[in-house]
Design an enzyme around this catalytic site. Structure first.
Site, short mmCIF file in Angstrom:
data_model
loop_
_atom_site.label_atom_id
_atom_site.label_comp_id
_atom_site.label_asym_id
_atom_site.label_seq_id
_atom_site.Cartn_x
_atom_site.Cartn_y
_atom_site.Cartn_z
CG HIS A 96 -0.17 0.13 2.54
ND1 HIS A 96 0.49 -0.93 3.12
CD2 HIS A 96 0.05 1.19 3.36
CE1 HIS A 96 1.06 -0.53 4.24
NE2 HIS A 96 0.82 0.76 4.41
CG ASP A 98 1.75 4.99 4.82
OD1 ASP A 98 1.40 3.81 5.05
OD2 ASP A 98 2.89 5.42 5.04
CG HIS A 247 5.17 0.94 2.87
ND1 HIS A 247 4.60 2.13 2.44
CD2 HIS A 247 4.61 0.68 4.07
CE1 HIS A 247 3.76 2.56 3.34
NE2 HIS A 247 3.72 1.70 4.36
NE ARG A 262 2.85 5.39 9.91
CZ ARG A 262 2.19 5.32 8.76
NH1 ARG A 262 2.37 4.29 7.96
NH2 ARG A 262 1.34 6.25 8.43
C1 SIN Z 1 3.38 0.73 7.77
O1 SIN Z 1 3.54 1.87 8.20
O2 SIN Z 1 2.66 0.49 6.82
C2 SIN Z 1 4.13 -0.38 8.47
C3 SIN Z 1 5.47 -0.61 7.87
C4 SIN Z 1 6.28 -1.60 8.68
O3 SIN Z 1 5.86 -1.98 9.77
O4 SIN Z 1 7.33 -2.00 8.21
#
Ligand code: SIN
Length: 271
Positions: A96, A98, A247, A262
């Site tokens: 996806h 974000d 990602h 994050r």
């Molecule tokens: C995300 O923010 O989508 C998670 C990415 C991760 O945990 O590596």
């Protein structure tokens, strides 16, 4: 500062920089340039306290709150992304970009590893410039005129978020229509902007009519040659551009903990 590319399509590790130290305007500009050129950049050994993490994020953009998850104590814009020993689902566990279901999806996101499993838990990234540029001229022409509907309720993405959404009392559904091919506002390059986690259908078409072409795009846009893969250590920091990458956190470490912090940075309306 030293820079080392980690794959052909995207991704570079930046070495010899201490993000906890006061960054000069030149250093900030150099990091931002590397971010725009390599689409996702990585740093090692940056055990930043939340306030230091926020300070670095503010150099790169405007931190915003994540729609479904509360921030950590004292820092509304820093969320904890965690999978505990007994859990099976991982946060965002599907390819996806974000929160593409927002009217103004985030420009970028930063992830800082606090605790990592003894193996696995890597994150893959895919360049959506490379994915777009590899399409035939005919397909590019077709896609250039299309828009798509992105929804936060799309089943897989919602399920993977459940572990963390428990913290929030009200969970709204977000839906946004965006161009299938967006032009990056800073580089001027075109990137594919649909993703399997959020994109439901093309605008003006039914889900059934949209499904064959979307299925092709979802497969095409994460072909191995468009990707890089990052192996985390505690203190590793990734900063990715949501306008031209996707990602996917690999969920291959059941029975072990993975805890990350994050920060999401404000973006603009895709065009
Ligand atoms: C995300 O923010 O989508 C998670 C990415 C991760 O945990 O590596």
């Amino acid at each position: 500062m030293k820079l080392r590319r980690i794959a052909g399509a995207l991704g570079a590790e930046i070495e010899a920089v201490d993000l906890a130290a006061r960054l000069s305007p030149d250093a900030v500009a150099e990091i931002r340039r590397a971010f725009l050129e390599h689409q996702v950049i990585f740093f090692r050994d940056q055990p930043l306290a939340p306030a230091q993490f926020m300070a670095f994020a503010r150099h790169m953009g405007r931190p915003i709150e994540y729609p479904f998850v509360k921030g950590i104590e004292g820092f509304a814009e820093v969320i904890e992304v965690r999978k505990l020993e007994h859990e099976r689902q991982n946060f965002g566990g599907i390819w996806h970009s974000d929160t593409a279901y927002l009217a103004e999806p985030p420009m970028g996101s930063m992830l800082l590893a606090r605790e990592v499993p003894p193996y696995g838990g890597d994150t893959e990234f895919a360049s959506q410039y490379a994915a777009y540029e590899a399409l035939s001229e005919g397909m590019r022409r077709l896609l250039d005129g299309l828009k798509a509907v992105n929804a936060s309720s799309k089943a897989d993405a919602t399920r993977t978020r459940e572990e963390l959404t428990r913290q929030k009392e009200i969970v709204a559904e977000y839906v946004a229509e965006h161009p299938v091919v967006r032009t990056h506002p800073e580089t001027g390059r075109k990137a594919l902007y649909v993703n399997v986690g959020h994109t439901v259908r093309f605008s003006g078409m039914s889900e059934e009519e949209s499904a064959p072409l979307l299925a092709f795009l979802f497969r095409h846009q994460v072909r191995p040659e468009f990707t890089c893969r990052f192996q985390w250590r505690a203190g590793s920091l990734a900063f990715w551009d949501n306008r031209c990458t996707q990602h996917n956190p690999v969920n291959d470490y059941h029975g072990h903990r993975r805890v990350m912090h994050r920060i999401t940075l404000a973006g603009d309306k895709p065009r």
